[in-house]
Design a protein around this motif. Structure first.
Motif, short mmCIF file in Angstrom:
data_model
loop_
_atom_site.label_atom_id
_atom_site.label_comp_id
_atom_site.label_asym_id
_atom_site.label_seq_id
_atom_site.Cartn_x
_atom_site.Cartn_y
_atom_site.Cartn_z
N PHE A 245 -28.26 49.40 -23.78
CA PHE A 245 -29.12 48.20 -23.70
C PHE A 245 -28.52 47.15 -22.77
O PHE A 245 -29.24 46.51 -21.99
CB PHE A 245 -29.35 47.60 -25.09
CG PHE A 245 -30.34 46.47 -25.05
CD1 PHE A 245 -31.71 46.74 -24.95
CD2 PHE A 245 -29.93 45.15 -25.07
CE1 PHE A 245 -32.63 45.70 -24.86
CE2 PHE A 245 -30.86 44.11 -25.00
CZ PHE A 245 -32.21 44.39 -24.90
N TRP B 276 -36.90 45.62 -23.87
CA TRP B 276 -37.25 45.96 -25.27
C TRP B 276 -38.10 47.22 -25.32
O TRP B 276 -37.82 48.15 -26.10
CB TRP B 276 -38.00 44.80 -25.94
CG TRP B 276 -38.50 45.14 -27.30
CD1 TRP B 276 -37.79 45.11 -28.46
CD2 TRP B 276 -39.82 45.60 -27.65
NE1 TRP B 276 -38.58 45.52 -29.51
CE2 TRP B 276 -39.83 45.83 -29.04
CE3 TRP B 276 -40.98 45.84 -26.92
CZ2 TRP B 276 -40.97 46.28 -29.71
CZ3 TRP B 276 -42.11 46.29 -27.59
CH2 TRP B 276 -42.09 46.50 -28.97
N ALA C 87 -41.78 45.73 -35.49
CA ALA C 87 -42.05 46.58 -34.32
C ALA C 87 -43.54 46.74 -34.11
O ALA C 87 -44.03 46.73 -32.97
CB ALA C 87 -41.39 47.95 -34.52
N ARG D 64 -25.63 53.09 -27.98
CA ARG D 64 -26.88 52.32 -27.90
C ARG D 64 -26.70 50.92 -27.31
O ARG D 64 -27.47 50.51 -26.44
CB ARG D 64 -27.51 52.22 -29.30
CG ARG D 64 -28.06 53.56 -29.77
CD ARG D 64 -28.49 53.50 -31.21
NE ARG D 64 -28.95 54.80 -31.66
CZ ARG D 64 -29.02 55.16 -32.93
NH1 ARG D 64 -28.65 54.32 -33.89
NH2 ARG D 64 -29.45 56.35 -33.26
N TRP E 25 -30.90 48.77 -34.01
CA TRP E 25 -30.46 49.82 -33.09
C TRP E 25 -29.20 49.43 -32.34
O TRP E 25 -28.61 50.24 -31.63
CB TRP E 25 -31.57 50.15 -32.08
CG TRP E 25 -32.79 50.72 -32.73
CD1 TRP E 25 -33.96 50.07 -32.95
CD2 TRP E 25 -32.96 52.04 -33.27
NE1 TRP E 25 -34.85 50.90 -33.60
CE2 TRP E 25 -34.26 52.11 -33.80
CE3 TRP E 25 -32.13 53.15 -33.36
CZ2 TRP E 25 -34.76 53.26 -34.40
CZ3 TRP E 25 -32.62 54.31 -33.96
CH2 TRP E 25 -33.92 54.35 -34.47
N MET F 154 -39.68 41.17 -31.62
CA MET F 154 -38.99 42.12 -30.75
C MET F 154 -37.50 42.22 -31.11
O MET F 154 -36.93 43.31 -31.19
CB MET F 154 -39.14 41.70 -29.28
CG MET F 154 -40.46 42.11 -28.65
SD MET F 154 -40.86 41.24 -27.12
CE MET F 154 -39.33 41.26 -26.27
N ILE G 275 -32.99 40.14 -24.23
CA ILE G 275 -34.14 40.56 -25.04
C ILE G 275 -35.41 40.00 -24.41
O ILE G 275 -35.68 38.80 -24.45
CB ILE G 275 -34.00 40.10 -26.50
CG1 ILE G 275 -32.76 40.75 -27.14
CG2 ILE G 275 -35.26 40.48 -27.30
CD1 ILE G 275 -32.45 40.26 -28.54
N LEU H 47 -35.45 45.42 -32.57
CA LEU H 47 -34.36 45.95 -31.75
C LEU H 47 -33.01 45.91 -32.45
O LEU H 47 -32.18 46.81 -32.31
CB LEU H 47 -34.29 45.12 -30.44
CG LEU H 47 -33.24 45.52 -29.42
CD1 LEU H 47 -33.56 46.89 -28.84
CD2 LEU H 47 -33.17 44.48 -28.30
N SER H 48 -32.79 44.85 -33.21
CA SER H 48 -31.46 44.56 -33.77
C SER H 48 -30.81 45.73 -34.52
O SER H 48 -29.63 46.03 -34.29
CB SER H 48 -31.55 43.33 -34.68
OG SER H 48 -30.29 42.94 -35.10
N ALA I 230 -36.07 50.18 -24.45
CA ALA I 230 -35.05 50.43 -25.49
C ALA I 230 -35.67 51.11 -26.71
O ALA I 230 -35.05 51.99 -27.30
CB ALA I 230 -34.40 49.11 -25.91
N MET I 231 -36.87 50.72 -27.08
CA MET I 231 -37.49 51.33 -28.26
C MET I 231 -37.82 52.80 -28.00
O MET I 231 -37.97 53.58 -28.93
CB MET I 231 -38.77 50.56 -28.67
CG MET I 231 -38.52 49.11 -29.07
SD MET I 231 -37.20 48.87 -30.27
CE MET I 231 -37.99 49.37 -31.77
#
Lengths: 107, 225
Positions: free
Chosen positions: B127, B108, A40, B123, B89, B82, B103, B86-87, B111-112
């Motif tokens: 997305f 992204w 991240a 979630r 979540w 990324m 993605i 993301l994965s 979403a974060m």
């Protein structure tokens, strides 16, 4: 298949592989896993560097806007967000500041 | 329900940023003499603007587009970190693979911000709603940009290209409110000149990798405060 079509097909496959690798590797990890936090951080830092370059040292058509008008747009957007909140309003305010500054300087 | 909510969220500032960028892309595809179907495939299946633009710019070079594929893929290599971020979540089940085509940086980044505050069961739905809407906006804007390419010139094109950096500046302004995000954004901004010194194809990736790693280590050293 023409070169441009083959190049596009290869790029599509490469991008799908990059996405799939990320989903595969981190699918069973928790969001606070060090590897996930590192990823991240890298993704966010890359985005920050990209934006910095796009505002301060852009190429192509964007370079046609004077640097100070681009910077004024950024400040206008951030200022609007600070006092009014939201995203769409600040975005339009930033664009308006840049457009107005650019138009005035062009006479 | 959450799917619809996410669709609506995607239709504000994110849609404006996507539309402006992909309108410009559609115009660039037309100017390069490429077909609409090529542009649409690039927009929807590559769905990563830096790589798309590298390929379009290379089409009319003497060697053609094939030698540029590696550079274009490297320009989009940010998909990997990324997707890793993301994965977790999206849940551990196989349904998270539905998210794969969506993605990209706009879904992204939002979403974060949004996913950590949603219940676990909502979630993936959020997305998919946000991602699908952004994806459809990108495709529609590409078609439109290809059709009206002669109108998208000079100041109009320049201002359209500014929408995306402005939008992501606002996203980053939100990210700096928490220490890990602040460290990553500061490090990324400081490393930006490095991207200018290195070859264009991988300079940004190198700057992001280096600065993101340093920001992460900085945070670890401070005990994740």
């Amino acid at each position: 298949m023409a070169g441009a079509d083959l190049a596009l097909l290869l790029l599509i496959l490469a991008c799908a592989l990059l996405r799939a690798a990320g989903l595969l590797v981190a699918g069973r990890l928790r969001p606070d896993h060090p590897f996930v936090r590192w990823a991240a951080s890298v993704a966010l830092a890359t985005l920050a560097a990209f934006i910095m370059l796009a505002i301060l040292a852009p190429g192509g058509a964007l370079a046609g806007i004077p640097w100070w008008a681009r910077a004024a747009g950024v400040l206008g957007a951030l200022g609007w967000m600070r006092f009014q909140g939201g995203m769409l309003g600040p975005l339009l305010a930033g664009l308006a500041v840049t457009a107005a500054g650019w138009a005035i300087s062009a006479g | 329900m959450i799917f619809r909510t996410a669709c609506r969220e995607a239709l504000g500032a994110p849609a404006l940023a996507m539309a402006a960028t992909f309108l410009a892309f559609g115009a660039a595809v037309q100017a390069a003499g490429l077909s609409l179907s090529w542009g649409l495939a690039a927009a929807l299946l590559v769905y990563g603007m830096p790589g798309q633009m590298v390929l379009v710019a290379a089409v009319n070079l003497p060697g053609g587009a094939l030698p540029a594929v590696l550079g274009a893929a490297t320009a989009n290599a940010r998909f990997l970190p990324m997707a890793v971020a993301l994965s977790p979540w999206l849940g551990g089940g196989p349904r998270r693979w539905w998210a794969l085509p969506f993605i990209a940086v706009t879904p992204w980044a939002m979403a974060m911000r949004r996913l950590p505050g949603l219940p676990e069961g909502q979630r993936l739905g959020w997305f998919l709603g946000f991602g699908l809407t952004s994806w459809l906006v990108a495709g529609t804007a590409t078609i439109l940009g290809h059709a009206i390419a002669p109108l998208l010139q000079g100041p109009v094109l320049a201002l359209m290209l500014l929408v995306n950096p402005l939008y992501f500046t606002l996203i980053l302004a939100h990210e700096v409110r928490v220490p890990p995000g602040r460290r990553a954004v500061i490090a990324g901004c400081c490393a930006a000149p490095l991207a200018l010194l290195l070859p264009a194809a991988w300079g940004l990736l190198a700057a992001g990798l280096l600065s993101g790693t340093l920001a992460f280590l900085w945070g670890e050293r401070r005990g994740r405060r």
